[in-house]
Design a protein around this motif. Structure first.
Motif, short mmCIF file in Angstrom:
data_model
loop_
_atom_site.label_atom_id
_atom_site.label_comp_id
_atom_site.label_asym_id
_atom_site.label_seq_id
_atom_site.Cartn_x
_atom_site.Cartn_y
_atom_site.Cartn_z
N LYS A 44 0.90 -1.15 -0.10
CA LYS A 44 -0.02 -0.04 0.10
C LYS A 44 1.16 1.19 -0.03
N LEU A 45 0.25 2.32 -0.51
CA LEU A 45 1.04 3.70 -0.18
C LEU A 45 0.71 4.29 1.01
N MET A 46 1.85 4.63 1.85
CA MET A 46 1.49 5.22 3.30
C MET A 46 1.97 6.56 3.12
N TYR A 47 1.18 7.46 3.89
CA TYR A 47 1.71 8.77 3.98
C TYR A 47 1.82 9.25 5.54
N LYS A 48 2.87 9.60 5.86
CA LYS A 48 3.38 9.91 7.35
C LYS A 48 3.31 11.38 7.54
N GLY A 49 2.61 12.08 8.15
CA GLY A 49 2.44 13.65 8.45
C GLY A 49 3.60 14.03 9.34
#
Length: 312
Positions: A238-243
């Motif tokens: 999956k593509l994960m975004y971490k702020g």
């Protein structure tokens, strides 16, 4: 593509492009099928919700991240379950596969089968055989060989230029993210081209259920090794975004190899010519509008002049 979901445990995530907060996280899905008994008494039915609750109870101290019904028939109910980490999948399967459920009010027991989710992702054999057998492809030319990845369901906001104030995906960011795997020859984000929808008759703006605006993109590698490394890294992920606040969300993306010569020199040239024609048509329409407006203004001026003469 489904909406982004919150990720509580990011320990299995691998770096994709940390400056843009992008990571890859293993897909941790399983399919669970529950065989249903034949209902002998009229008016009696099995509650899908009750079956789901029983499944949740069977995994002891663990919890599903998501559990949803993917198919329901008279003979079985199929669920798709997702867990937080890849390491949990085996223990979940051990708790579920081959086990049984006893529902209140029913004498029959329900058999449960569970297996790891089969990921739909092209293999090396798929693209090798496609390009080998395709009669209209010349593997010596870029775009006519396995060198271009087609990505769908990428969230626009994650690929926007920082500090730009825009939520439109940037080709510059796309290159920065995917050059991790090898030198990039070309990229294309169709929704960035204002003429593309008119050229293809397709709508490139796709909303997911979460309200995120997603986009599709093409990434072409200069060398085959870059393409291979990218496909290998993206498989089962999956593509994960971490702020910056440390909070993470992930979404499923669709990855395939391009089989349409999208970034071949001939296709690029064809799109440029079509774009040029549309630009010329647009200019002609603008010119026509301008002339019509001038004619209307002259007409009104003439009418005013005529009226003034009549009033004298």
């Amino acid at each position: 593509m489904a909406a982004a979901t919150i990720v509580h445990d990011t320990s299995e995530a691998v770096e994709l492009c940390p400056p843009y907060g992008l990571y890859l996280k293993p897909i941790t899905k399983m399919t669970i099928s529950v065989a249903l008994p034949q209902l002998k008494q009229p008016g009696k039915s099995i509650s899908n919700w009750e079956v789901m609750e029983r499944l949740k109870g069977m995994v002891h101290n663990h919890q599903f991240s998501t559990l949803r019904i993917s198919k329901s028939t008279m003979d079985f109910i199929r669920f798709e379950g997702e867990v937080e980490n890849k390491s949990l999948v085996k223990s979940f399967l051990a708790c579920l596969d081959g086990k049984t459920i006893k529902l209140s009010g029913f004498s029959d027991i329900l058999k449960v089968r569970a297996a790891e989710f089969k990921i739909d992702f092209p293999t090396r054999h798929d693209w090798d055989s496609f390009f080998r057998d395709a009669k209209d492809m010349n593997e010596t030319l870029p775009g006519e060989r396995p060198d271009t990845i087609h990505l769908e369901g990428l969230p626009c906001r994650w690929f926007a230029l920082k500090e730009s104030g825009s939520e439109k995906p940037s080709e510059e960011v796309l290159v920065k993210v995917f050059e991790k795997f090898g030198e990039i020859r070309n990229v294309d984000i169709p929704m960035r081209d204002p003429y593309r929808e008119e050229m293809t008759g397709r709508n490139f703006h796709t909303f997911s259920f979460g309200g995120h605006l997603n986009f599709e993109a093409y990434v072409q590698y200069r060398e085959y090794v870059g393409f291979i490394q990218a496909m290998s890294a993206l498989r089962g992920m999956k593509l994960m975004y971490k702020g910056e606040d440390g909070k993470a969300v992930a979404c499923n993306i669709k990855v395939s190899f391009d089989s349409t010569k999208h970034l071949s020199d001939a296709s690029i040239k064809k799109r440029q010519l079509e774009r040029q024609k549309l630009q010329e048509l647009e200019q002609q329409r603008e010119e026509q509008k301008r002339r019509e407006k001038e004619a209307e203004e002259r007409q009104r001026a003439e009418e005013r002049k005529q009226k003034q003469l009549e009033e004298l």
